[in-house]
Structures are given as C-alpha cells and as structure tokens.
Design an enzyme around this catalytic site. Structure first.
Site, PDB file in Angstrom:
ATOM      1  N   GLY A  14       0.811  -1.218   0.000  1.00  0.00           N
ATOM      2  CA  GLY A  14       0.000   0.000   0.000  1.00  0.00           C
ATOM      3  C   GLY A  14       0.838   1.259   0.000  1.00  0.00           C
ATOM      4  O   GLY A  14       0.519   2.243  -0.676  1.00  0.00           O
ATOM      5  N   CYS A  15       1.925   1.231   0.741  1.00  0.00           N
ATOM      6  CA  CYS A  15       2.803   2.393   0.821  1.00  0.00           C
ATOM      7  C   CYS A  15       3.479   2.639  -0.524  1.00  0.00           C
ATOM      8  O   CYS A  15       3.670   3.791  -0.940  1.00  0.00           O
ATOM      9  CB  CYS A  15       3.825   2.204   1.932  1.00  0.00           C
ATOM     10  SG  CYS A  15       3.036   2.035   3.551  1.00  0.00           S
ATOM     11  N   THR A  16       3.826   1.563  -1.211  1.00  0.00           N
ATOM     12  CA  THR A  16       4.451   1.693  -2.527  1.00  0.00           C
ATOM     13  C   THR A  16       3.449   2.263  -3.528  1.00  0.00           C
ATOM     14  O   THR A  16       3.804   3.123  -4.346  1.00  0.00           O
ATOM     15  CB  THR A  16       5.015   0.339  -2.995  1.00  0.00           C
ATOM     16  OG1 THR A  16       6.018  -0.071  -2.047  1.00  0.00           O
ATOM     17  CG2 THR A  16       5.629   0.429  -4.373  1.00  0.00           C
ATOM     18  N   ALA A  43       3.288   6.087  -2.590  1.00  0.00           N
ATOM     19  CA  ALA A  43       4.525   6.810  -2.915  1.00  0.00           C
ATOM     20  C   ALA A  43       4.754   6.876  -4.422  1.00  0.00           C
ATOM     21  O   ALA A  43       5.124   7.938  -4.952  1.00  0.00           O
ATOM     22  CB  ALA A  43       5.709   6.139  -2.229  1.00  0.00           C
TER      23      ALA A  43
END
Length: 155
Positions: free
Chosen positions: A43-45, A48
């Site tokens: 999710g963070c990827t 970002a």
C-alpha cells in the site's frame, strides 16, 4: 491534530540521507505531506509511486512532496533507490510528529490491535496554513484526492 485553516505545526526530522529537514523551510511553496506505515510495503508503494508518477502535475501546482514514516533513514534511502522516488522521505522514529498530526493511533490487523501509522496526507499552503487534511485514507484515494485538490485550488 491540524485541520484546514490551521497553521501547520513545524517540525524538524531527518531525511533518507540523515539530513535535517524543517517543514517551515518550504514556506513560499505548497507542500504535500503524506504519512505511511512502512517503506516497501504494498500500500505504501502504491501511494509513494502514485505521487512519483504524477510529480509533474504536483510541480505545476508549485508543490513539493514529503513522505513521513517511522522508518530509519537507511530504509528510506533504500526504498527511494528501488522505486526511484524524486522527493524526500522523513524519519519519525519516535512518532512524535505523526502523533501531533493525528496520524498515529490504534490499528487493527488480523484481529490484533496495535499502535501504528494512520495513512494520511495534508496539503500545506505557501503561507504555512493547512489547506486540506485527509486522515485515515486509502493509498489510491490519497493520490486521487491530493491531485484533485491541487488542481482545483489553482495552487
């Protein structure tokens, strides 16, 4: 927790190179500050890389991007290299800034409660005031709403 219209609380954190970054140093520019749980996770990827892939649109709004997580600077540097992120990621190891901004709290995963980062983003105006605050938002919605806000505000 800052909300729209509030002066953004200033902070100083280390970036991926271990250099001090102060939020107030960006006065005169718009800032898209996003909080995420952990560098390199799916999710963070998505979040970002979504900001990376739309960086031209963000720059058109005279904005810079800053990411914020409890990761160590070395982990942030590794992730930046891997994903070719063109902006600073900030390390908030003791989560004081995350707490002050309302992005640290109780989470639930697989039925287990724990304290962690609440995915969020804020848009801070050239004058240092919070223009938009989105706390507890999905990665895709974060990208979508931030880009729409920047385009709509004519920033």
């Amino acid at each position: 927790m800052p909300s729209a219209g509030d002066i953004a609380p200033d902070f100083v954190l280390k970036n991926q190179h271990g250099e001090a970054v102060r939020l107030s140093d960006y006065r005169g520019k718009n800032v898209l500050l996003f909080a995420y749980p952990k560098a390199g996770t799916s999710g963070c990827t998505v979040q970002a890389c979504g900001f990376r892939d739309n960086f031209a649109q963000i720059e058109t709004a005279d904005a810079v991007v800053l990411g914020l997580s409890p990761d160590e600077p070395a982990a942030l540097a590794k992730w930046i290299d891997k994903e070719e992120l063109g902006y600073d990621l900030l390390s908030d190891r003791d989560h004081q800034v995350l707490e002050a901004w309302g992005a640290w709290g109780e989470r639930l995963m697989y039925g287990k409660k724990y304290m962690g980062v609440i995915r969020s983003h804020w848009i801070i105006g050239e004058d240092g005031k919070v223009l938009d605050a989105q706390v507890k938002i999905s990665p895709k919605k974060s990208i979508e709403k931030a880009l729409k806000f920047l385009a709509r505000s004519g920033s």
